[in-house]
Design a protein around this motif. Structure first.
Motif, PDB file in Angstrom:
ATOM      1  N   LEU A 197     -50.200 -10.202  41.957  1.00  0.00           N
ATOM      2  CA  LEU A 197     -51.490 -10.760  41.545  1.00  0.00           C
ATOM      3  C   LEU A 197     -52.565  -9.677  41.580  1.00  0.00           C
ATOM      4  O   LEU A 197     -52.535  -8.762  42.414  1.00  0.00           O
ATOM      5  CB  LEU A 197     -51.878 -11.903  42.480  1.00  0.00           C
ATOM      6  N   ASP A 198     -53.497  -9.799  40.678  1.00  0.00           N
ATOM      7  CA  ASP A 198     -54.621  -8.887  40.707  1.00  0.00           C
ATOM      8  C   ASP A 198     -55.520  -9.240  41.892  1.00  0.00           C
ATOM      9  O   ASP A 198     -55.466 -10.343  42.416  1.00  0.00           O
ATOM     10  CB  ASP A 198     -55.397  -8.979  39.391  1.00  0.00           C
ATOM     11  N   PRO A 199     -56.346  -8.281  42.316  1.00  0.00           N
ATOM     12  CA  PRO A 199     -57.155  -8.495  43.527  1.00  0.00           C
ATOM     13  C   PRO A 199     -57.961  -9.781  43.496  1.00  0.00           C
ATOM     14  O   PRO A 199     -57.991 -10.509  44.493  1.00  0.00           O
ATOM     15  CB  PRO A 199     -58.068  -7.269  43.543  1.00  0.00           C
ATOM     16  N   ARG A 224     -47.791 -17.816  41.429  1.00  0.00           N
ATOM     17  CA  ARG A 224     -48.740 -18.889  41.743  1.00  0.00           C
ATOM     18  C   ARG A 224     -48.064 -20.248  41.737  1.00  0.00           C
ATOM     19  O   ARG A 224     -48.373 -21.118  42.538  1.00  0.00           O
ATOM     20  CB  ARG A 224     -49.914 -18.847  40.753  1.00  0.00           C
ATOM     21  N   GLY A 253     -47.258 -12.853  37.790  1.00  0.00           N
ATOM     22  CA  GLY A 253     -48.277 -13.445  38.656  1.00  0.00           C
ATOM     23  C   GLY A 253     -48.324 -14.949  38.533  1.00  0.00           C
ATOM     24  O   GLY A 253     -48.529 -15.667  39.519  1.00  0.00           O
ATOM     25  N   GLU A 254     -48.101 -15.435  37.330  1.00  0.00           N
ATOM     26  CA  GLU A 254     -48.119 -16.889  37.133  1.00  0.00           C
ATOM     27  C   GLU A 254     -46.967 -17.548  37.877  1.00  0.00           C
ATOM     28  O   GLU A 254     -47.137 -18.591  38.519  1.00  0.00           O
ATOM     29  CB  GLU A 254     -48.062 -17.207  35.631  1.00  0.00           C
ATOM     30  N   VAL A 294     -48.768 -19.675  22.600  1.00  0.00           N
ATOM     31  CA  VAL A 294     -49.532 -18.838  23.507  1.00  0.00           C
ATOM     32  C   VAL A 294     -49.893 -17.527  22.814  1.00  0.00           C
ATOM     33  O   VAL A 294     -49.020 -16.796  22.358  1.00  0.00           O
ATOM     34  CB  VAL A 294     -48.695 -18.535  24.763  1.00  0.00           C
ATOM     35  N   GLN A 315     -40.828  -5.505  35.695  1.00  0.00           N
ATOM     36  CA  GLN A 315     -41.580  -6.204  36.738  1.00  0.00           C
ATOM     37  C   GLN A 315     -40.633  -6.924  37.701  1.00  0.00           C
ATOM     38  O   GLN A 315     -40.901  -7.012  38.890  1.00  0.00           O
ATOM     39  CB  GLN A 315     -42.537  -7.210  36.079  1.00  0.00           C
ATOM     40  N   SER A 362     -45.855 -15.054  33.160  1.00  0.00           N
ATOM     41  CA  SER A 362     -45.988 -13.689  33.665  1.00  0.00           C
ATOM     42  C   SER A 362     -45.645 -13.700  35.145  1.00  0.00           C
ATOM     43  O   SER A 362     -45.573 -14.750  35.788  1.00  0.00           O
ATOM     44  CB  SER A 362     -47.410 -13.195  33.455  1.00  0.00           C
ATOM     45  N   GLY A 388     -55.592  -5.402  34.631  1.00  0.00           N
ATOM     46  CA  GLY A 388     -56.070  -6.691  34.127  1.00  0.00           C
ATOM     47  C   GLY A 388     -55.548  -7.811  34.989  1.00  0.00           C
ATOM     48  O   GLY A 388     -54.563  -7.627  35.711  1.00  0.00           O
ATOM     49  N   PRO A 389     -56.204  -8.955  34.923  1.00  0.00           N
ATOM     50  CA  PRO A 389     -55.779 -10.091  35.762  1.00  0.00           C
ATOM     51  C   PRO A 389     -54.392 -10.590  35.369  1.00  0.00           C
ATOM     52  O   PRO A 389     -53.864 -10.221  34.324  1.00  0.00           O
ATOM     53  CB  PRO A 389     -56.848 -11.149  35.480  1.00  0.00           C
ATOM     54  N   THR A 390     -53.791 -11.435  36.187  1.00  0.00           N
ATOM     55  CA  THR A 390     -52.471 -11.980  35.855  1.00  0.00           C
ATOM     56  C   THR A 390     -52.545 -12.771  34.569  1.00  0.00           C
ATOM     57  O   THR A 390     -53.519 -13.473  34.312  1.00  0.00           O
ATOM     58  CB  THR A 390     -51.955 -12.960  36.924  1.00  0.00           C
ATOM     59  N   GLY A 391     -51.493 -12.644  33.795  1.00  0.00           N
ATOM     60  CA  GLY A 391     -51.425 -13.367  32.540  1.00  0.00           C
ATOM     61  C   GLY A 391     -52.290 -12.773  31.454  1.00  0.00           C
ATOM     62  O   GLY A 391     -52.480 -13.379  30.404  1.00  0.00           O
ATOM     63  N   HIS A 439     -51.713  -3.676  39.490  1.00  0.00           N
ATOM     64  CA  HIS A 439     -52.861  -4.308  40.139  1.00  0.00           C
ATOM     65  C   HIS A 439     -53.356  -3.450  41.291  1.00  0.00           C
ATOM     66  O   HIS A 439     -54.309  -3.798  41.967  1.00  0.00           O
ATOM     67  CB  HIS A 439     -52.467  -5.670  40.715  1.00  0.00           C
ATOM     68  N   ARG A 495     -50.643 -24.101  32.138  1.00  0.00           N
ATOM     69  CA  ARG A 495     -49.284 -23.693  31.777  1.00  0.00           C
ATOM     70  C   ARG A 495     -48.234 -24.602  32.397  1.00  0.00           C
ATOM     71  O   ARG A 495     -47.082 -24.194  32.555  1.00  0.00           O
ATOM     72  CB  ARG A 495     -49.020 -22.253  32.257  1.00  0.00           C
TER      73      ARG A 495
END
Ligand code: ATP
Ligand code: ATP
Ligand code: MG
Ligand code: MG
Lengths: 287, 274, 287, 274
Positions: free
Chosen positions: D201-203, D178, D174-175, B48, B119, D172, B68-71, B228, D163
């Motif tokens: 999570l991002d928006p 999900r 957020g991952e 990765v 986190q 991460s 930034g977005p997740t991941g 976020h 993933r």
């Protein structure tokens, strides 16, 4: 310092189950090890005493003069490997014989020789000694040594000692495996905590020290527990021996149980500390 | 035994403790920048690519948002800074320490320069809130009396005074997060790294926490926040670094901010049809 | 079913350290237990054989007629507790005596009685038997029994057996403590996982079964490892005995090591399964 | 051994598995409401009053947001529903099960009626993403072939297909979140409980996840989401229950929503001076 000790102690409360498990496991391992060592010590001691119980008999020539006997006794006593020499006059021996076997001895003249009963301090020198004494032709007729029995007992004693040594090594190894496993698992279960502490900026020693003290205390308590158990068991076993098999009593060695217990507890502490050190290092090394 | 002396022993950390601190501090670079990253890449397990050729300079005293977005690689970037990770390539200097050359035993020295909000909070589960924060102070070898004096203040800042004897497992998500923030703040470190510090907080508390961070920044702490929470980003109007798929896609200073505020924030506007 | 087994096996990989620790700890415990049991068995067997080696001698009256002897032999053999009877004629005995002690026996008539050498199958009945035979006044003159030595050996044998039994219990207890500790810790380390599984809707058995199988496999492997070690150790010990102390060979009992190993492995499996069951229950009960 | 039969054994869960399911299902109430709570209180360790006299009725098919400041008692309320907690007092019926009378061995039956997204994700750390979701299916005794068929879809919905062989520790925040959502959705349960499903999570992703939840709701699932994400609350315009200090302070249905939208959302507006 004080604070770190305090840390180690409060960890006992924080990880109740782990603490209990570690202490009892260490106690069991050390008790087994200690019990084995004690048994081994007693057995090899008994074997040694059994060997020591053997006596060599020196029969003097019939024509020896009574005045020469003290000098001969002196000469034997001076030999290396001789513990004590006892004189039995031919009259004494004959008196006993006639008393024990009145039929067999009636009407026979005293054929018994003057005899020295020699206790040996080193059974291994027995054969050499008997050879030497046998060579004193002018005064000694023959030497009686229960050679085959003695050799048997000697070999058995040697065998037991060697096997016991090997067994002790195996047991020490086993105790090491079990104790280190226990400590390793209990440190493993805390790897996340260790990681967090590192991230917060704790130096390796700051993390290690309480765990070390904790492992040491586990070992100490486990060892003390084991020593207590062995003390109790040894005491009641001693009593049992005295009551049930009094003929074994002369073969018993007395052990300084206090010292032994202390050694066990200290050994436990060392084991615990060493075990923690080794198993923490793994988690500390990963940055 | 006199109570007095007993109490003193209990209160102070004896000087013997100093053996637990590394003896010779490593060379520190004399750079005005708190964080200097150049061409840094991170590849996890050889598969990765979490960060690709990231260069970055954050001067001391700055307040920077990382969005930034997740991941995207935000946490990865932050983990580099406190040397939880080593870069696969590139150079990295933080608080004067060259992280690519820092010896393992000097890592604690680096980490004492910073407060970190993880986190996943990263609280010690077997210690109460109070003990958790105390631990962060003890690591620095601070005397217990001093610790006892400053703790109530920081607990009050994050609004956790009433729960200070609770264990982390007995706290709500947001409460744990606030304790983590208190722990990072308590030593007033030169650098504060916060990964999603308001993820589990309601907007009001978030604003309060952001104000605490801003206050720390005003006292001279360099602050780097991955978040976020665009509401806060929007409200504070500080430098924003946007990461996407391991690359810095935008880096907007305070000056440039006012002009370009809208594009960054579009996604947070309630009306947006996604 | 198959799926659950598969679960248990993949758990081995998932928890490498725990698996290793559990297996080695169980192996050490069981090896010690097994080793002790084997030693104990050998020792008590040796003691039994030592007791069996004692013989009772029945001396017939001088005036007994040769024709009456077979009937007497028959009669002795028929007694309970008698293993075998051997007849020594007075002529045989005298011949041997004259050969061994030419001086003491020269010019004396044969005073030896006809003798039956009686091997006992139950040493505990020796005194009673001797009393009974002594009462056959018409044909028996006296009965010689090495009573005091025999009693000593008997008491020592009894003592060893009892102490050994107690030791075995203690060891079983110790092994139980160590093994259950190990399994308890390894389940404890997974309590969060168990909790999550419950929250996802897994029934207790769905959680328990893989852990049970896992514990059983740990025990089985540990037991098998222990059995292997003991097999090796036993074999080489046997060889050592044959080489170094051949006089002990008649006292050796042969053990069906295959069966013993199997028993050990099965015991381990049982122990592992039981240990897991008990320790999981705690975490399952909390809702 | 024939490969064919071996493969079949590997693919199907034998019927013997049914012994692991409780034999007789408990009485289920015939109520239209999915959740009925009346005068429920929860007191932790006899000290902390997390919920006070809460009454609540959520009909089947509803989509409800649970909002409130940190430590208000949202997670506590949700934990009651999946019987991770028992109420100190009051009555509680969920999916037809009377939780105050439910026997311990019937708890799995209740939990199979719902998908749960935990605030701390609650992924099994020793299993990959794929295995984690498979586990949730296996619990229901579903045949492996069916599981294999439906998994890619749900992974795709939350955008985690790429993933799926990673372990949770390698993801991460957020991952992980999900994946937790995917696990809750995979069995299409009658009730979906999500605690802060978009906290990390991002928006943009949040909006996507909320759409997934809405989609599930449209297919008949009752959805209950505890969240601080007022953007989503605002956007979806569903029933909102506001909790504060363990009490329900507002309960606004879809109908009442339009009129009272502004007061609830004031705190999220960027301009608010706090
Ligand atoms: N230990 C690891 N091993 C392998 N891959 C990892 C590991 N940690 C993170 N990753 C991957 O690296 C990428 C970046 O992760 P990172 O945690 O930095 O994201 P992030 O920006 O913090 O996201 P979020 O906002 O969700 O926390 C992700 O795709 C993640 O799956
Ligand atoms: N196990 C526990 N023991 C004691 N108190 C607890 C426990 N769990 C939660 N609490 C307390 O109960 C209150 C409500 O907690 P809860 O987790 O329900 O809050 P929440 O609304 O989910 O908050 P957040 O938005 O931060 O997750 C908090 O004050 C918390 O400290
Ligand atoms: Mg992150
Ligand atoms: Mg919560």
């Amino acid at each position: 310092m004080l604070f770190l000790l305090h840390e180690a102690l409060t960890n006992f409360r924080r990880h109740g189950l782990m603490t209990m498990a570690a202490i009892t496991t260490i106690a069991v391992s050390l008790a087994l090890l200690g019990g084995f060592l004690l048994t081994f010590y007693q057995v090899s001691n008994a074997a040694r005493r059994a060997v020591d119980a053997f006596e060599m008999r020196v029969f003097c020539r019939q024509e020896i003069r009574k005045e020469a006997l003290p000098a001969l006794k002196q000469r034997i006593t001076a030999l290396q490997g001789v513990a004590s020499v006892r004189y039995l006059s031919r009259e004494q021996i004959w008196a006993e014989q006639t008393k024990n076997y009145p039929i067999d001895t009636s009407g026979i003249p005293n054929q018994m020789p003057d005899t020295f009963v020699v206790k040996l301090s080193d059974a291994r020198r027995a054969t050499a000694l008997s050879e030497e004494i046998r060579n004193w032709r002018e005064s000694v007729d023959s030497v009686d040594l229960p050679e085959s029995e003695m050799n048997s007992v000697l070999r058995i004693a040697d065998f037991l000692r060697n096997v016991g040594m090997a067994g002790a090594f195996v047991l020490v190894g086993g105790a090491l495996i079990v104790v280190s496993n226990t400590i390793r698992i209990s440190v493993f279960a805390r790897r996340r905590e260790i990681k967090i502490m590192q991230l917060v900026g704790a130096t390796p020693w700051f993390i290690r020290f309480p765990l070390l003290i904790e492992g040491m205390l586990h070992g100490l308590l486990g060892g003390a527990l084991a020593a207590l158990c062995l003390l109790g068991a040894g005491h009641s076993l001693g009593n049992l021996v005295r009551e049930n098999v009094p003929m074994l009593v002369p073969y018993l060695a007395s052990v300084d149980m206090l010292r032994f217990g202390l050694a066990l507890a200290l050994g436990g502490a060392l084991l615990g500390a060493g075990g923690s050190l080794v198993s923490i290092r793994r988690y500390l090394r990963a940055l | 035994m006199r109570v007095q002396s007993g109490a003193r022993i209990g209160l102070f950390i004896p000087t013997g403790l100093s053996v637990f601190l590394p003896a010779c501090p490593p060379v520190r670079y004399n750079s005005r920048a708190m964080i200097e990253m150049s061409h840094v890449s991170v590849t996890y397990k050889g598969e990765v690519d979490a960060l690709c050729d990231v260069s970055l300079c954050i001067p001391g005293g700055d307040f920077v948002f990382l969005v930034g977005p997740t991941g995207a690689g935000k946490s990865t970037l932050l983990r580099l800074l406190y040397r939880d990770l080593l870069p696969s390539s590139g150079a990295l200097v933080v608080a004067g320490y060259d992280l690519t050359r820092l010896r393992a035993r000097d890592v604690p020295l680096l980490r004492r320069q910073m407060g970190i909000v993880f986190q996943d909070y990263g609280l010690l589960p077997q210690r109460t809130v109070w003990e958790n924060i105390v631990f962060a102070c003890q690591v620095l070898g601070q005397p217990r009396r001093e610790i006892r004096k400053k703790l109530p203040e920081v607990l009050d800042q994050v609004g956790m005074t009433h729960r200070c004897d609770a264990y982390p497992g007995e706290l709500s998500g947001g409460e744990q997060q606030r304790v983590a923030i208190a722990r990072a703040l308590v030593n007033q470190p030169p650098l504060l790294i916060a990964d999603e510090p308001t993820g589990n907080l309601d907007p009001e508390t978030s604003v309060g926490i952001m104000d605490v961070l801003r206050e720390a920044n005003r006292r001279g702490t360099t602050v780097l926040v991955a978040t976020h929470d665009k509401t806060s980003v929007d409200r504070l109007r500080r430098r924003v670094i946007a990461v996407e798929r391991g690359r810095i896609v935008r880096d907007e200073g305070q000056a440039a901010y006012a002009a370009e505020a809208i594009p960054i924030l579009t996604t947070t506007l309630p009306r947006r049809n996604w």
